[in-house]
Design an enzyme around this catalytic site. Sequence first.
Site, PDB file in Angstrom:
ATOM      1  N   TYR A  52     137.748  33.122  85.695  1.00  0.00           N
ATOM      2  CA  TYR A  52     137.532  32.866  87.120  1.00  0.00           C
ATOM      3  C   TYR A  52     137.385  34.143  87.921  1.00  0.00           C
ATOM      4  O   TYR A  52     136.684  34.153  88.941  1.00  0.00           O
ATOM      5  CB  TYR A  52     138.646  31.966  87.670  1.00  0.00           C
ATOM      6  CG  TYR A  52     138.503  30.551  87.153  1.00  0.00           C
ATOM      7  CD1 TYR A  52     137.611  29.658  87.737  1.00  0.00           C
ATOM      8  CD2 TYR A  52     139.214  30.127  86.030  1.00  0.00           C
ATOM      9  CE1 TYR A  52     137.446  28.375  87.233  1.00  0.00           C
ATOM     10  CE2 TYR A  52     139.064  28.843  85.526  1.00  0.00           C
ATOM     11  CZ  TYR A  52     138.178  27.977  86.128  1.00  0.00           C
ATOM     12  OH  TYR A  52     137.995  26.708  85.617  1.00  0.00           O
ATOM     13  N   ARG A  55     133.769  34.731  87.618  1.00  0.00           N
ATOM     14  CA  ARG A  55     133.016  33.795  88.446  1.00  0.00           C
ATOM     15  C   ARG A  55     133.082  34.209  89.915  1.00  0.00           C
ATOM     16  O   ARG A  55     132.100  34.133  90.635  1.00  0.00           O
ATOM     17  CB  ARG A  55     133.585  32.373  88.318  1.00  0.00           C
ATOM     18  CG  ARG A  55     133.735  31.821  86.915  1.00  0.00           C
ATOM     19  CD  ARG A  55     132.441  31.449  86.233  1.00  0.00           C
ATOM     20  NE  ARG A  55     131.726  32.546  85.636  1.00  0.00           N
ATOM     21  CZ  ARG A  55     132.126  33.222  84.547  1.00  0.00           C
ATOM     22  NH1 ARG A  55     133.255  32.936  83.950  1.00  0.00           N
ATOM     23  NH2 ARG A  55     131.379  34.165  84.049  1.00  0.00           N
ATOM     24  N   HIS A 105     136.896  20.237  95.117  1.00  0.00           N
ATOM     25  CA  HIS A 105     137.309  20.818  93.845  1.00  0.00           C
ATOM     26  C   HIS A 105     137.874  22.227  93.986  1.00  0.00           C
ATOM     27  O   HIS A 105     137.959  22.966  93.010  1.00  0.00           O
ATOM     28  CB  HIS A 105     136.129  20.820  92.863  1.00  0.00           C
ATOM     29  CG  HIS A 105     135.734  19.452  92.429  1.00  0.00           C
ATOM     30  ND1 HIS A 105     134.483  19.155  91.917  1.00  0.00           N
ATOM     31  CD2 HIS A 105     136.424  18.278  92.428  1.00  0.00           C
ATOM     32  CE1 HIS A 105     134.426  17.859  91.625  1.00  0.00           C
ATOM     33  NE2 HIS A 105     135.585  17.322  91.932  1.00  0.00           N
ATOM     34  N   THR A 172     123.546  16.707  92.612  1.00  0.00           N
ATOM     35  CA  THR A 172     124.678  16.357  91.772  1.00  0.00           C
ATOM     36  C   THR A 172     124.283  15.289  90.762  1.00  0.00           C
ATOM     37  O   THR A 172     123.473  14.409  91.068  1.00  0.00           O
ATOM     38  CB  THR A 172     125.884  15.886  92.616  1.00  0.00           C
ATOM     39  OG1 THR A 172     126.948  15.494  91.759  1.00  0.00           O
ATOM     40  CG2 THR A 172     125.507  14.730  93.529  1.00  0.00           C
ATOM     41  N   SER A 173     124.855  15.373  89.581  1.00  0.00           N
ATOM     42  CA  SER A 173     124.484  14.465  88.495  1.00  0.00           C
ATOM     43  C   SER A 173     125.060  13.075  88.655  1.00  0.00           C
ATOM     44  O   SER A 173     124.608  12.125  88.022  1.00  0.00           O
ATOM     45  CB  SER A 173     124.963  15.042  87.160  1.00  0.00           C
ATOM     46  OG  SER A 173     126.383  15.091  87.129  1.00  0.00           O
ATOM     47  N   LEU A 198     116.890  17.331  91.951  1.00  0.00           N
ATOM     48  CA  LEU A 198     115.789  17.807  91.123  1.00  0.00           C
ATOM     49  C   LEU A 198     115.275  16.693  90.222  1.00  0.00           C
ATOM     50  O   LEU A 198     114.066  16.502  90.054  1.00  0.00           O
ATOM     51  CB  LEU A 198     116.246  19.003  90.279  1.00  0.00           C
ATOM     52  CG  LEU A 198     115.174  19.716  89.460  1.00  0.00           C
ATOM     53  CD1 LEU A 198     114.104  20.304  90.372  1.00  0.00           C
ATOM     54  CD2 LEU A 198     115.803  20.816  88.611  1.00  0.00           C
TER      55      LEU A 198
END
Length: 230
Positions: A52, A55, A105, A172-173, A198
């Site tokens: 992290y 990241r 999150h 988002t999926s 997308l």
Amino acid sequence: MRIVVLTGAGISAESGVPTFRDADGLWEGHRVEDVATPEGFHANPDLVLRFYDERRRGVASVVPNVAHRALSRLEGAIGAELLVVTQNVDDLHERAGSRNLVHMHGELRRALCLSCGARPEWTRDLIDRPPCPECGKRMLRPDVVWFGELPYELDRIEQAVVACDVFVSVGTSGAVYPAAGYAALAAAFGARTVELNLVPSGAAVPFDEVRAGRATEVVPAWVDEVIAAR
């Protein structure tokens, strides 16, 4: 008109932020269990903290794109009638100017103290076990919601989704709950649902409108239409 916009990895990917999870299920070369669970942190805290820290440094080097800025522009036009709920842990929405924002999150630029529960803003590395600015104990971890943990502000999000007139899913999926269930919840309470992605997510409950394309193209166009219709 009350609008809730849910954003996912697709909006930040166009700024160069990795989506973490690769096609083979690994998070940038690591098993999810190793870097995104409390058990992984307990087993190898150095690995998790380094992961992290990297990241956090990576996100600092990218900038918001026109999709982030379009949502900020929409907030400027309709104010508190817009709530952006993001699954992303980067700060690109804030840097674009969004203020009515929920990070469900968590955030890379915050730490979480396992001793006192403080969630201070954080830009430095955690690998050296710095002290908590609130209690002084060296028990800081990334303020990121891992698998098996409850996302933040679920009550506020659910109340906004139930009360909204338009629910929009961006990049988002639709595979991670509870976020994946918000479109269906909004629809059940009469909201119009829109997906800007997308590739269409194939949600269990179809959206009223689906616009396929890059977030940097479809989000500004949708925002322009909303503002023009006011």
